[in-house]
Design a protein around this motif. Sequence first.
Motif, PDB file in Angstrom:
ATOM      1  N   GLN A  40      -3.540  59.817 -11.776  1.00  0.00           N
ATOM      2  CA  GLN A  40      -3.551  61.221 -11.402  1.00  0.00           C
ATOM      3  C   GLN A  40      -3.619  62.147 -12.595  1.00  0.00           C
ATOM      4  O   GLN A  40      -3.872  63.334 -12.448  1.00  0.00           O
ATOM      5  N   HIS A  41      -3.408  61.621 -13.802  1.00  0.00           N
ATOM      6  CA  HIS A  41      -3.440  62.463 -14.996  1.00  0.00           C
ATOM      7  C   HIS A  41      -4.795  62.417 -15.692  1.00  0.00           C
ATOM      8  O   HIS A  41      -4.974  63.033 -16.725  1.00  0.00           O
ATOM      9  N   VAL A  42      -5.735  61.664 -15.134  1.00  0.00           N
ATOM     10  CA  VAL A  42      -7.047  61.511 -15.757  1.00  0.00           C
ATOM     11  C   VAL A  42      -7.928  62.712 -15.451  1.00  0.00           C
ATOM     12  O   VAL A  42      -8.019  63.167 -14.315  1.00  0.00           O
ATOM     13  N   LYS A  43      -8.590  63.211 -16.502  1.00  0.00           N
ATOM     14  CA  LYS A  43      -9.528  64.316 -16.292  1.00  0.00           C
ATOM     15  C   LYS A  43     -10.764  63.812 -15.560  1.00  0.00           C
ATOM     16  O   LYS A  43     -11.194  62.688 -15.753  1.00  0.00           O
ATOM     17  N   GLY A  54     -17.172  58.381 -35.176  1.00  0.00           N
ATOM     18  CA  GLY A  54     -15.970  59.199 -35.200  1.00  0.00           C
ATOM     19  C   GLY A  54     -15.257  59.197 -33.862  1.00  0.00           C
ATOM     20  O   GLY A  54     -14.744  60.226 -33.425  1.00  0.00           O
ATOM     21  N   VAL A  55     -15.206  58.015 -33.200  1.00  0.00           N
ATOM     22  CA  VAL A  55     -14.529  57.944 -31.910  1.00  0.00           C
ATOM     23  C   VAL A  55     -13.069  58.356 -32.070  1.00  0.00           C
ATOM     24  O   VAL A  55     -12.417  58.040 -33.059  1.00  0.00           O
ATOM     25  N   ASN A  56     -12.563  59.083 -31.100  1.00  0.00           N
ATOM     26  CA  ASN A  56     -11.212  59.638 -31.178  1.00  0.00           C
ATOM     27  C   ASN A  56     -10.185  58.602 -30.739  1.00  0.00           C
ATOM     28  O   ASN A  56     -10.376  57.898 -29.741  1.00  0.00           O
ATOM     29  N   THR A  57      -9.080  58.530 -31.468  1.00  0.00           N
ATOM     30  CA  THR A  57      -8.050  57.530 -31.198  1.00  0.00           C
ATOM     31  C   THR A  57      -6.666  58.159 -31.256  1.00  0.00           C
ATOM     32  O   THR A  57      -6.484  59.273 -31.758  1.00  0.00           O
ATOM     33  N   LEU A  58      -5.695  57.402 -30.762  1.00  0.00           N
ATOM     34  CA  LEU A  58      -4.282  57.751 -30.886  1.00  0.00           C
ATOM     35  C   LEU A  58      -3.562  56.607 -31.574  1.00  0.00           C
ATOM     36  O   LEU A  58      -3.709  55.446 -31.185  1.00  0.00           O
ATOM     37  N   PHE A  59      -2.807  56.919 -32.611  1.00  0.00           N
ATOM     38  CA  PHE A  59      -1.949  55.935 -33.244  1.00  0.00           C
ATOM     39  C   PHE A  59      -0.563  56.005 -32.617  1.00  0.00           C
ATOM     40  O   PHE A  59      -0.008  57.093 -32.439  1.00  0.00           O
ATOM     41  N   TYR A  60       0.005  54.863 -32.287  1.00  0.00           N
ATOM     42  CA  TYR A  60       1.398  54.785 -31.833  1.00  0.00           C
ATOM     43  C   TYR A  60       2.219  54.249 -32.996  1.00  0.00           C
ATOM     44  O   TYR A  60       1.973  53.143 -33.483  1.00  0.00           O
ATOM     45  N   TYR A  94       2.007  50.615 -34.425  1.00  0.00           N
ATOM     46  CA  TYR A  94       2.111  49.518 -33.483  1.00  0.00           C
ATOM     47  C   TYR A  94       0.862  49.302 -32.644  1.00  0.00           C
ATOM     48  O   TYR A  94       0.655  48.217 -32.126  1.00  0.00           O
ATOM     49  N   ARG A  95       0.065  50.313 -32.464  1.00  0.00           N
ATOM     50  CA  ARG A  95      -1.181  50.098 -31.728  1.00  0.00           C
ATOM     51  C   ARG A  95      -2.068  51.329 -31.864  1.00  0.00           C
ATOM     52  O   ARG A  95      -1.629  52.400 -32.299  1.00  0.00           O
ATOM     53  N   THR A  96      -3.319  51.135 -31.448  1.00  0.00           N
ATOM     54  CA  THR A  96      -4.292  52.223 -31.353  1.00  0.00           C
ATOM     55  C   THR A  96      -4.854  52.224 -29.941  1.00  0.00           C
ATOM     56  O   THR A  96      -5.181  51.170 -29.396  1.00  0.00           O
ATOM     57  N   THR A  97      -4.957  53.394 -29.337  1.00  0.00           N
ATOM     58  CA  THR A  97      -5.608  53.522 -28.034  1.00  0.00           C
ATOM     59  C   THR A  97      -6.683  54.597 -28.124  1.00  0.00           C
ATOM     60  O   THR A  97      -6.820  55.286 -29.135  1.00  0.00           O
ATOM     61  N   SER A  98      -7.428  54.759 -27.052  1.00  0.00           N
ATOM     62  CA  SER A  98      -8.478  55.781 -27.023  1.00  0.00           C
ATOM     63  C   SER A  98      -7.861  57.172 -26.869  1.00  0.00           C
ATOM     64  O   SER A  98      -6.724  57.328 -26.432  1.00  0.00           O
ATOM     65  N   ARG A  99      -8.622  58.160 -27.249  1.00  0.00           N
ATOM     66  CA  ARG A  99      -8.260  59.569 -27.048  1.00  0.00           C
ATOM     67  C   ARG A  99      -9.547  60.247 -26.591  1.00  0.00           C
ATOM     68  O   ARG A  99     -10.345  60.689 -27.390  1.00  0.00           O
ATOM     69  N   ARG A 100      -9.726  60.309 -25.293  1.00  0.00           N
ATOM     70  CA  ARG A 100     -11.035  60.610 -24.721  1.00  0.00           C
ATOM     71  C   ARG A 100     -11.619  61.929 -25.203  1.00  0.00           C
ATOM     72  O   ARG A 100     -10.991  62.969 -25.148  1.00  0.00           O
ATOM     73  N   ASP A 118     -16.442  59.157 -24.613  1.00  0.00           N
ATOM     74  CA  ASP A 118     -16.170  58.902 -23.192  1.00  0.00           C
ATOM     75  C   ASP A 118     -14.848  58.177 -22.949  1.00  0.00           C
ATOM     76  O   ASP A 118     -14.609  57.687 -21.844  1.00  0.00           O
ATOM     77  N   GLY A 119     -14.011  58.062 -23.961  1.00  0.00           N
ATOM     78  CA  GLY A 119     -12.740  57.374 -23.783  1.00  0.00           C
ATOM     79  C   GLY A 119     -12.798  55.877 -23.988  1.00  0.00           C
ATOM     80  O   GLY A 119     -11.797  55.181 -23.799  1.00  0.00           O
TER      81      GLY A 119
END
Length: 855
Positions: A3-6, A256-262, A271-277, A283-284
């Motif tokens: 439900q939080h997905v754009k 230059g894909v966007n990411t999130l570092f945890y 501890y990990r990298t995930t996408s940051r759409r 496109d995420g």
Amino acid sequence: MSQHVKPSDPIITPTETVTFTIDGQSVTVPKGTTVLEAALRSGISIPTFCWHPKLKPVGACRMCYVEIERMNKLQVSCATEAGNGMVVHTKSNQVLQGRKAVLEFTLTNHPLDCPTCDKGGECDLQNLTFEHGYDDSRFEFSKRRKTMGITDENRTTFDDLRIGPEIVLNRNRCILCYKCVRANKEAFGEYDLGAYERGNITEINSAPGQQVDNPFSGNLVEICPVGALTNSDWRYKIRVWLTKTTPSICNFTSSGVNTLFYKEDHKNKMYRTTSRRNDAIDDGWISDVSRYGYQIVNSEERLKTPLVKRNGKQVAVSWDEAIAVIKEKLSAIQDRKGSVCLAGLASPSLDNASLHTFNKFCRTVLETNNVDFRTDYKSLPEKSGSAFESLCNQPFSIADIDRSDVIVVFGSDLTREHHNEYLRIRKAANFVHPRIYFMNPYRTKAADVADSEIVYNQGCDEAIITGICHAAIEENLVDGSLASKFTHIAGGQSLAQCAKAAGVDENDLRYVARALSSGKKITFIAGELLTRSIAREQIASSLTNLSRLFQLQSKGQIAVLARHANSVGAGKLGLMPTLSSEQTATLKAEWGTLPTASGLTTDQIFTQAAKGEVAGLLVFGANPMKLYPDKAFAKAALEKLEFLVVADLFETETTAFADVVLPISSWAEYTGDYVNLEGKSQTARAAIRPIEGTVPAFAIIDRIAEAFGRKLFASDSQRTNEMTALLSLKSSEMPSEFASVPFPSPNGNGGLALMVVDDSHHCGHITEKSPSLSAFCGETYAEISPETAKASGVSDGDAVRLENEFGRIVVRARISEQIRNSVVVVPCNFMACPVTSLQSHKARVDRVKLTRVSE
């Protein structure tokens, strides 16, 4: 992602719209928009499990129920198209009861193991159960359980099944939303994961005899709405609520894909990298290289103290002592031999501030124009304004790939070079259905989306491009005056001659010509097989001819895609020996002066070093001993140097030759800006503090300059202003006239053509330091066709010897149905195997002999 997905913006916005009412709110959306997407765009939350904004809806989970007046039952909003006059309710009692029923059904056999599940704290099922579900169950029977063992003696409580180098499957937690299988097939074009059996015994699993090891496999874990798919990288390491996130970008790709570092601040660890759409770029979706490459930051093998060579051995010293040695030695060479005997090489993966500071130090303190960032290419252009340079600087938009009706990929193995652009082409193929053509000297995995894949002879790149031009002229597909000018400059060449030289069918070239002439929005991509060629200028000239003849720039985009994280930034900042007139004027205005002597490219620096003409060299972040396509040539140069300074994250083959080694901080340890292949500047924020003993590259250069008694910048704002002035300069224009392109004459016909590439799970010389990426691929291999294997008596996995007059290596054979001609594809990412020892910087096509090794 529920439900939080754009919602996803439509690829092509229709002119027709529909207006309807949802929860009392009047909404107007393009025709074809689903009720779910319309609701999300209006800020109305509807829960989902199986829906994803970048996949086709299937309505598998039923969680997105809504009530639509005049329909006799609840509808799944993700698969229901919005219509004029509809009245939709998303929170009525009937809807809430329906969602509760779906949740109760979903939880029938779902284990209540949240305390031990890695998805806890970010699990869609957990969150929605709290929001919509019951706090008990009407069912009293035991939950169905899958266990690992097949006998009573080896059964386990947990169903942890490893289905890939990184992915662990727990089938008991799976809610059969099919999101992972659909993404794997639709978005990534992979079939190593599937749904097997039917009905209540259906299960998700790896394909029989396979493991889930495709280059995008980490996305499957990220989009899983429950804990059915987890990865070893994150598994049982830390709880998500104990971490903080930092926005960043991938340092291993040019997109230059966007990411999130945890990260966790107390331990100063990621501890990990995930996408940051970012729909405009990625496109995420991110590749496994982008996801697991961060692990090099935490590596115990990181350089953490400066080293200085004494009596032939590198010993640890303080920063002050190392910088004093650098100042002393460089000053001595400068005084004794002159500044023309000094040079600097920098990695195009460094941030803008580091590259600009390096450039300013070399040109104003060392007073040399011998500066380059292109350390892994043969025979570089020696002047500004070349056809190749103009192609590299053309405007390009990643998002425009989605909207193109004709896409041509030339000289690029996309799944090894440009993961993100490959996914955008797949997206276009799924939703827009353009005509897609791939043209390469060997078959590639990425061409599975192509209408036609044209495989041409190695070393005949310009022949096939020129052939397309002739095909267009023969069929009267282009402007007559342009055709006449091209025919005059082509010097008697013909379609038949070009097709014969390239080893392709004339009709294949005609099909491409027709597509380019009739296309209304065209994307033409060229890649590393062009960039790495010593004939890049001739090939680029043939491409500029093609662009002018078909007037591609008025109908879309044509460009050579940059390879590294900041290749475009390095070029715009002037990290090359010869600057454009605009760059020269800007730098003179900012710095007051520039050296007057002509500068040397990377290969010229090595040539002069081997002769003793270049005596001192600074190498920041690069590893030419590993990646320059002629190992013997690079070695001879580095051995002859009087003084070599190397700054890097790890000890490398290049640091082994260094008189001074400096430990630099990674991109995750300080804030820096990078320019992606579109020319868009993005910021990677510091996630953790620099590892003790390391210093950002720009700060190291500042300290060296201060040792020379020079302060490069009065303030950080001065550095920023200088960079801004350079980055804002207009890119070079495409040539306004047709160019004469010599007919290709590739060297030799004996042996297999050697194609040196990146493995699809690696990039450059340091990703083997990532345990996860090395688990996917940890050693060099020789990928060959079944025909070549049969002729050589080689089976899959056999040890084979590759050799020529320059060197010899022994690797394992990997037989690939993708390859159908006489080539051998070898990755150069592993320290243990000197692949570049088989290459010559003078050869257009490197060739090797392959023989089976008896073990």
